[in-house]
Scaffold this motif. Sequence first.
Motif, PDB file in Angstrom:
ATOM      1  N   MET A 130      -7.388  -1.580  -6.371  1.00  0.00           N
ATOM      2  CA  MET A 130      -7.530  -0.914  -7.665  1.00  0.00           C
ATOM      3  C   MET A 130      -8.152  -1.909  -8.636  1.00  0.00           C
ATOM      4  SD  MET A 130      -4.603   0.834 -10.058  1.00  0.00           S
ATOM      5  CE  MET A 130      -4.370   2.291  -9.077  1.00  0.00           C
ATOM      6  N   GLN A 131      -9.233  -1.530  -9.266  1.00  0.00           N
ATOM      7  CA  GLN A 131      -9.960  -2.390 -10.200  1.00  0.00           C
ATOM      8  C   GLN A 131      -9.036  -2.939 -11.285  1.00  0.00           C
ATOM      9  OE1 GLN A 131     -13.295  -3.311 -10.160  1.00  0.00           O
ATOM     10  NE2 GLN A 131     -12.961  -4.544 -11.988  1.00  0.00           N
ATOM     11  N   GLU A 132      -8.144  -2.112 -11.808  1.00  0.00           N
ATOM     12  CA  GLU A 132      -7.275  -2.517 -12.903  1.00  0.00           C
ATOM     13  C   GLU A 132      -6.301  -3.615 -12.506  1.00  0.00           C
ATOM     14  OE1 GLU A 132      -7.803   0.604 -11.959  1.00  0.00           O
ATOM     15  OE2 GLU A 132      -8.927   1.422 -13.633  1.00  0.00           O
ATOM     16  N   ALA A 133      -5.944  -3.705 -11.231  1.00  0.00           N
ATOM     17  CA  ALA A 133      -5.016  -4.740 -10.752  1.00  0.00           C
ATOM     18  C   ALA A 133      -5.716  -6.082 -10.615  1.00  0.00           C
ATOM     19  CB  ALA A 133      -4.415  -4.322  -9.416  1.00  0.00           C
ATOM     20  N   GLY A 134      -7.006  -6.065 -10.595  1.00  0.00           N
ATOM     21  CA  GLY A 134      -7.803  -7.276 -10.415  1.00  0.00           C
ATOM     22  C   GLY A 134      -8.854  -6.995  -9.360  1.00  0.00           C
ATOM     23  N   PRO A 135     -10.094  -7.342  -9.632  1.00  0.00           N
ATOM     24  CA  PRO A 135     -11.177  -6.991  -8.708  1.00  0.00           C
ATOM     25  C   PRO A 135     -11.099  -7.692  -7.357  1.00  0.00           C
ATOM     26  CG  PRO A 135     -11.992  -8.402 -10.457  1.00  0.00           C
ATOM     27  CD  PRO A 135     -10.572  -8.053 -10.802  1.00  0.00           C
TER      28      PRO A 135
ATOM     29  N   PHE B 163      10.867  -0.529   8.793  1.00  0.00           N
ATOM     30  CA  PHE B 163      11.212  -0.756  10.196  1.00  0.00           C
ATOM     31  C   PHE B 163      10.094  -0.322  11.141  1.00  0.00           C
ATOM     32  CE2 PHE B 163      15.334  -0.375   8.094  1.00  0.00           C
ATOM     33  CZ  PHE B 163      15.854  -1.616   8.415  1.00  0.00           C
ATOM     34  N   GLY B 164       9.043   0.228  10.596  1.00  0.00           N
ATOM     35  CA  GLY B 164       7.892   0.659  11.372  1.00  0.00           C
ATOM     36  C   GLY B 164       6.641   0.460  10.544  1.00  0.00           C
ATOM     37  N   PRO B 165       5.520   1.019  10.977  1.00  0.00           N
ATOM     38  CA  PRO B 165       4.260   0.846  10.245  1.00  0.00           C
ATOM     39  C   PRO B 165       4.324   1.370   8.813  1.00  0.00           C
ATOM     40  CG  PRO B 165       3.867   1.813  12.402  1.00  0.00           C
ATOM     41  CD  PRO B 165       5.350   1.803  12.202  1.00  0.00           C
ATOM     42  N   VAL B 166       3.598   0.697   7.926  1.00  0.00           N
ATOM     43  CA  VAL B 166       3.465   1.135   6.535  1.00  0.00           C
ATOM     44  C   VAL B 166       2.219   2.006   6.484  1.00  0.00           C
ATOM     45  CG1 VAL B 166       3.182   0.393   4.148  1.00  0.00           C
ATOM     46  CG2 VAL B 166       4.555  -0.975   5.716  1.00  0.00           C
ATOM     47  N   TYR B 167       2.426   3.317   6.451  1.00  0.00           N
ATOM     48  CA  TYR B 167       1.320   4.264   6.546  1.00  0.00           C
ATOM     49  C   TYR B 167       0.529   4.420   5.254  1.00  0.00           C
ATOM     50  CZ  TYR B 167       3.323   5.559  11.016  1.00  0.00           C
ATOM     51  OH  TYR B 167       3.803   5.523  12.292  1.00  0.00           O
ATOM     52  N   SER B 168       1.165   4.132   4.121  1.00  0.00           N
ATOM     53  CA  SER B 168       0.472   4.310   2.847  1.00  0.00           C
ATOM     54  C   SER B 168       0.959   3.281   1.838  1.00  0.00           C
ATOM     55  CB  SER B 168       0.709   5.724   2.318  1.00  0.00           C
ATOM     56  OG  SER B 168       0.035   5.912   1.096  1.00  0.00           O
ATOM     57  N   THR B 169       0.038   2.777   1.046  1.00  0.00           N
ATOM     58  CA  THR B 169       0.334   1.840  -0.035  1.00  0.00           C
ATOM     59  C   THR B 169      -0.465   2.296  -1.240  1.00  0.00           C
ATOM     60  OG1 THR B 169       0.512   0.062   1.579  1.00  0.00           O
ATOM     61  CG2 THR B 169       0.303  -0.581  -0.702  1.00  0.00           C
ATOM     62  N   LYS B 170       0.210   2.468  -2.381  1.00  0.00           N
ATOM     63  CA  LYS B 170      -0.480   2.965  -3.578  1.00  0.00           C
ATOM     64  C   LYS B 170       0.096   2.310  -4.822  1.00  0.00           C
ATOM     65  CE  LYS B 170      -3.341   5.780  -5.605  1.00  0.00           C
ATOM     66  NZ  LYS B 170      -4.737   5.496  -5.562  1.00  0.00           N
ATOM     67  N   ARG B 171      -0.771   1.771  -5.673  1.00  0.00           N
ATOM     68  CA  ARG B 171      -0.343   1.174  -6.939  1.00  0.00           C
ATOM     69  C   ARG B 171      -0.111   2.256  -7.992  1.00  0.00           C
ATOM     70  NH1 ARG B 171      -0.662  -4.290  -7.628  1.00  0.00           N
ATOM     71  NH2 ARG B 171      -1.916  -5.420  -6.117  1.00  0.00           N
ATOM     72  N   ASN B 172       0.770   1.948  -8.939  1.00  0.00           N
ATOM     73  CA  ASN B 172       0.983   2.812 -10.087  1.00  0.00           C
ATOM     74  C   ASN B 172      -0.231   2.650 -11.006  1.00  0.00           C
ATOM     75  OD1 ASN B 172       1.707   3.754 -12.695  1.00  0.00           O
ATOM     76  ND2 ASN B 172       3.864   3.440 -12.251  1.00  0.00           N
ATOM     77  N   PRO B 173      -0.929   3.728 -11.351  1.00  0.00           N
ATOM     78  CA  PRO B 173      -2.142   3.594 -12.176  1.00  0.00           C
ATOM     79  C   PRO B 173      -1.871   3.143 -13.612  1.00  0.00           C
ATOM     80  CG  PRO B 173      -1.645   5.901 -11.772  1.00  0.00           C
ATOM     81  CD  PRO B 173      -0.685   5.108 -10.950  1.00  0.00           C
TER      82      PRO B 173
ATOM     83  N   GLN C 152       1.029   1.093 -14.552  1.00  0.00           N
ATOM     84  CA  GLN C 152       1.627  -0.242 -14.475  1.00  0.00           C
ATOM     85  C   GLN C 152       1.295  -0.815 -13.106  1.00  0.00           C
ATOM     86  OE1 GLN C 152       3.372  -2.012 -16.752  1.00  0.00           O
ATOM     87  NE2 GLN C 152       3.142  -0.410 -18.289  1.00  0.00           N
ATOM     88  N   VAL C 153       0.181  -1.527 -12.976  1.00  0.00           N
ATOM     89  CA  VAL C 153      -0.352  -1.913 -11.670  1.00  0.00           C
ATOM     90  C   VAL C 153       0.495  -2.944 -10.926  1.00  0.00           C
ATOM     91  CG1 VAL C 153      -2.722  -1.271 -12.199  1.00  0.00           C
ATOM     92  CG2 VAL C 153      -1.922  -3.593 -12.711  1.00  0.00           C
ATOM     93  N   LYS C 154       1.462  -3.567 -11.599  1.00  0.00           N
ATOM     94  CA  LYS C 154       2.319  -4.513 -10.874  1.00  0.00           C
ATOM     95  C   LYS C 154       3.360  -3.798 -10.017  1.00  0.00           C
ATOM     96  CE  LYS C 154       5.759  -5.409 -14.477  1.00  0.00           C
ATOM     97  NZ  LYS C 154       6.397  -6.473 -15.253  1.00  0.00           N
ATOM     98  N   TYR C 155       3.515  -2.499 -10.193  1.00  0.00           N
ATOM     99  CA  TYR C 155       4.416  -1.688  -9.364  1.00  0.00           C
ATOM    100  C   TYR C 155       3.594  -0.938  -8.319  1.00  0.00           C
ATOM    101  CZ  TYR C 155       7.784  -2.488 -13.091  1.00  0.00           C
ATOM    102  OH  TYR C 155       8.606  -3.081 -14.014  1.00  0.00           O
ATOM    103  N   PHE C 156       4.126  -0.846  -7.100  1.00  0.00           N
ATOM    104  CA  PHE C 156       3.434  -0.081  -6.066  1.00  0.00           C
ATOM    105  C   PHE C 156       4.442   0.602  -5.149  1.00  0.00           C
ATOM    106  CE2 PHE C 156       3.754  -4.444  -4.596  1.00  0.00           C
ATOM    107  CZ  PHE C 156       4.122  -4.343  -3.265  1.00  0.00           C
ATOM    108  N   LEU C 157       3.989   1.656  -4.502  1.00  0.00           N
ATOM    109  CA  LEU C 157       4.806   2.484  -3.624  1.00  0.00           C
ATOM    110  C   LEU C 157       4.290   2.360  -2.204  1.00  0.00           C
ATOM    111  CD1 LEU C 157       6.975   4.856  -3.557  1.00  0.00           C
ATOM    112  CD2 LEU C 157       5.012   6.377  -3.628  1.00  0.00           C
ATOM    113  N   THR C 158       5.202   2.247  -1.248  1.00  0.00           N
ATOM    114  CA  THR C 158       4.817   2.245   0.157  1.00  0.00           C
ATOM    115  C   THR C 158       5.569   3.340   0.887  1.00  0.00           C
ATOM    116  OG1 THR C 158       6.517   0.612   0.733  1.00  0.00           O
ATOM    117  CG2 THR C 158       4.316  -0.229   0.214  1.00  0.00           C
ATOM    118  N   VAL C 159       4.928   3.891   1.901  1.00  0.00           N
ATOM    119  CA  VAL C 159       5.555   4.914   2.740  1.00  0.00           C
ATOM    120  C   VAL C 159       5.400   4.474   4.182  1.00  0.00           C
ATOM    121  CG1 VAL C 159       5.500   7.325   3.455  1.00  0.00           C
ATOM    122  CG2 VAL C 159       5.009   6.728   1.086  1.00  0.00           C
ATOM    123  N   GLY C 160       6.525   4.425   4.875  1.00  0.00           N
ATOM    124  CA  GLY C 160       6.520   4.038   6.274  1.00  0.00           C
ATOM    125  C   GLY C 160       7.852   4.403   6.888  1.00  0.00           C
TER     126      GLY C 160
END
Length: 113
Positions: free
Chosen positions: A29-34, A75-85, A87-95
């Motif tokens: 994400m550009q906003e988190a740093g290029p 405990f398994g693969p991290v299928y998705s990673t997404k930053r909060n648009p 507050q970019v220092k927070y992010f969500l993972t799904v696995g």
Amino acid sequence: LSEPVDECVLTDGAKEEPKRLGGVSLEWMQEAGPTKYLVGTEQGAILSLNKKPKKDVEVGTWFGLESKGGSGGHFGPVYSTKRNPHQVKYFLTVGDWRAQLWMEELKGPLLST
């Protein structure tokens, strides 16, 4: 673009005999740093990478990797990673069977479902 422009070998960061990690998801994400990327791995860890032009990729943090001081990884693969648009220092993972909310300053999740 018939050939790769650059490559990055993901490892667990061990000094002796580092183990390779398989990348599954990528977030930029550009906003988190290029130059900042988040990579979810097959092993359940999330890596914060920094890639500057004409330099090798640097791993900043291994989130959820116990050998690097983290905790609460998937405990398994991290299928998705997404930053909060907003507050970019927070992010969500799904696995595995859950979603987790992380903050860049912590190596463990803030919230886990």
